[in-house]
Design an enzyme around this catalytic site. Structure first.
Site, PDB file in Angstrom:
ATOM      1  N   SER B 127       0.586  -1.188  -0.111  1.00  0.00           N
ATOM      2  CA  SER B 127       0.085  -0.040  -0.144  1.00  0.00           C
ATOM      3  C   SER B 127       0.891   1.436   0.015  1.00  0.00           C
ATOM      4  CB  SER B 127      -1.102  -0.243   1.179  1.00  0.00           C
ATOM      5  OG  SER B 127      -1.914   0.790   1.068  1.00  0.00           O
ATOM      6  N   ASP B 282      -8.397  -5.439  -6.043  1.00  0.00           N
ATOM      7  CA  ASP B 282      -7.896  -4.278  -5.210  1.00  0.00           C
ATOM      8  C   ASP B 282      -8.843  -2.997  -5.858  1.00  0.00           C
ATOM      9  OD1 ASP B 282      -6.780  -1.909  -4.036  1.00  0.00           O
ATOM     10  OD2 ASP B 282      -4.982  -3.155  -3.550  1.00  0.00           O
ATOM     11  N   HIS B 311      -7.412  -5.182  -1.635  1.00  0.00           N
ATOM     12  CA  HIS B 311      -6.410  -4.415  -1.017  1.00  0.00           C
ATOM     13  C   HIS B 311      -5.850  -5.266   0.106  1.00  0.00           C
ATOM     14  CE1 HIS B 311      -3.672  -1.437  -0.500  1.00  0.00           C
ATOM     15  NE2 HIS B 311      -3.935  -1.084   0.629  1.00  0.00           N
TER      16      HIS B 311
END
Lengths: 335, 335
Positions: B127, B282, B311
């Site tokens: 991320s 995601d 995600h």
């Protein structure tokens, strides 16, 4: 000029009675003498009858020279009975929960009692309008000959509920909301809800390609303010938004009386021929969900609207998507 | 026990000076005598060093018996310099904007000045950690031999910015936030932000399959409260969250000094061998965006993490995804 149909004391599925309930609607075209040409085209989340007009016109499938098109306003949208226009005691923060089933029952009474219509060649709608479309086919299978739900579903998925929780939480985080008894508009909450919605309404690829510029917005921030905040500030009453949001989150044709929560059985009961049109990149009504629904409807075809416009493929703002939908409707009406 | 590296007067890319700035970090394993075995693994949005430990262990690619793994806490995460721990005048609502570049410069000083390391066999992260990974490869191309960014990007996409606007708007809609000068925690805003985030963190299919039950949550609402609200209420300071959110929204390797906003040129300058791992579903770092990045990096491979965890495929909560990532890291480190 929209007309209002008096529903009288309207008993809702949840048990409340909306006394003096009203269904506001608009019609396009003329009802044939044999009453065989009526189409019902319900509104969507916060939409009003005039917001459906992009799909109605000369030479289009919904041609008012041929069909009598009835656009009923959803309960809670501010034109039909809503928190914002209902007198006490069921007003504002006390407006009762309304289901998709309730909406269709109100529309059914308009169509049958007021117009004397017994068969509907087509019911269609976008988004929550698609939800009402499915509900029509389940509530009144003998009456509905064809359905065209686009960018919507027969049951609100868990993910879709969660997306709506975010919208609701943002709207109600504003102290000015005062649990529905606001004395001034909670615009901070409305603007926050708008910004939450913005990421969901259009696809990742729509933003990557900056297609908001094609809609006349000069920058990303201009789109967030000009389109999204503007949308939520355009006479959208917060209690109305929350009423419709509840209807959406709790949508499920399986909750139609007689089906006892069995969504598949409800779908299997549909007699209408269906063309189901999710949009390829719709983030809250993804095509997989509709592929699932189509499996359970006896006479249904899945036809995915291609492209990057996401949920708004069904809102009439992209000519290609409009043509795609209109062509499918023409084909469906020709059968 | 985490350690703190004193950055002294740390000048940020935006012009402010963080006096007495601190970088808090944790290490795993021993630095080899020739200093050839160091790996940098930065944290993610609101994550802390211990939240990266799931990917470190005996027999895994990040084996502390072989590698010296440094996990620096991102500026703004509450452990390194942040709004919540910086004394006036740069405290709380006045904490300056921090870029990905700033974060990597702070980490670079730790790695070179404190440890005397000149080469990094690997930089990796999830991320925003992936964003810092890309930034390392662009800021210090001669130093970084391999990178493995997963579920992240080298530039915050427009859609990703919009998603974050929703989170920010929900958080700040709470009057208690008081423009960053809250006297009590704006928990209504934090809970609203959590509910907004919930729809984005996991895929539609994750919710359809009710995989939250596998994580120990008894219902959808239990997941929203127990996981998401709990996450945001777990000592996440609102100003800290907004500092990191700004870093994220403004992430772009093209803004590295010398590249003048040219993201493609920045990506083309990367010398590290890269395995780039977006997750199939995601919703804010979709695989297409990473396919684009990989096209512009000389020695990069795209390897999509399959499945429905969205995600959170990169957060260590699904064993299959962890194995997928670990295997890719082993392969990358073997080259």
């Amino acid at each position: 000029m929209a007309t209002t149909f008096e529903l009288g004391d309207f008993v809702l599925q949840g048990g409340a009675t909306l006394r003096g309930a009203q269904l506001t609607y608009e019609t396009y075209g003329e009802l044939a003498a044999d009453k065989s040409n009526a189409i019902v085209y319900p509104t969507w989340y916060s939409g009003r009858h005039q917001d459906n007009e992009w799909l109605i016109g000369e030479g289009m499938a919904l041609d008012p020279s041929r069909y009598f098109i009835i656009v009923p306003n959803m309960l809670g949208n501010g034109l039909s009975s809503s928190p914002s226009n209902t007198p006490p005691p069921y007003d504002r923060g006390r407006f009762p929960n309304v289901t998709m089933y309730d909406n269709v029952e109100a529309q059914y009474r308009l169509v049958t009692e007021h117009f004397g219509i017994e068969r509907l060649p087509l019911v269609l709608g976008w988004s929550m309008g698609a939800g009402q479309t499915y509900q029509w086919a389940v509530s009144h299978p003998e009456m509905v000959e064809r359905i065209a739900p686009f960018c919507g579903s027969s049951r609100c998925s868990y993910h879709n509920k969660v997306f709506l929780e975010g919208v609701k939480a943002a709207l109600t985080a504003d102290d000015a909301f005062q649990n529905g008894w606001y004395t001034s508009m909670p615009t901070k909450g409305l603007r926050a809800a708008a910004r939450v919605y913005a990421g969901w309404g259009f696809s990742q690829a729509f933003y990557w390609d900056r297609l908001y510029e094609r809609l006349g917005f000069s920058s990303l921030e201009d789109f967030l303010v000009g389109f999204w905040e503007g949308f939520f500030l355009d006479d959208r009453d917060p209690n109305n938004l929350l009423t419709m949001l509840w209807t959406w989150q709790n949508a499920d044709v399986g909750r139609t009386p007689g089906f006892n929560g069995d969504t598949k059985a409800a779908l299997a009961s549909i007699k209408a021929r269906a063309i189901v049109m999710p949009a390829e990149k719709d983030l809250y009504f993804p095509p997989e969900d509709e592929a699932w629904a189509v499996q359970h409807i006896p006479n249904a075809e899945l036809r995915v609207i291609p492209g990057v416009w996401g949920h708004f493929a069904g809102n009439g703002i992209n000519a290609e998507d409009t043509t795609f939908i209109d062509n499918a409707l023409k084909e469906l009406l020709a059968t």
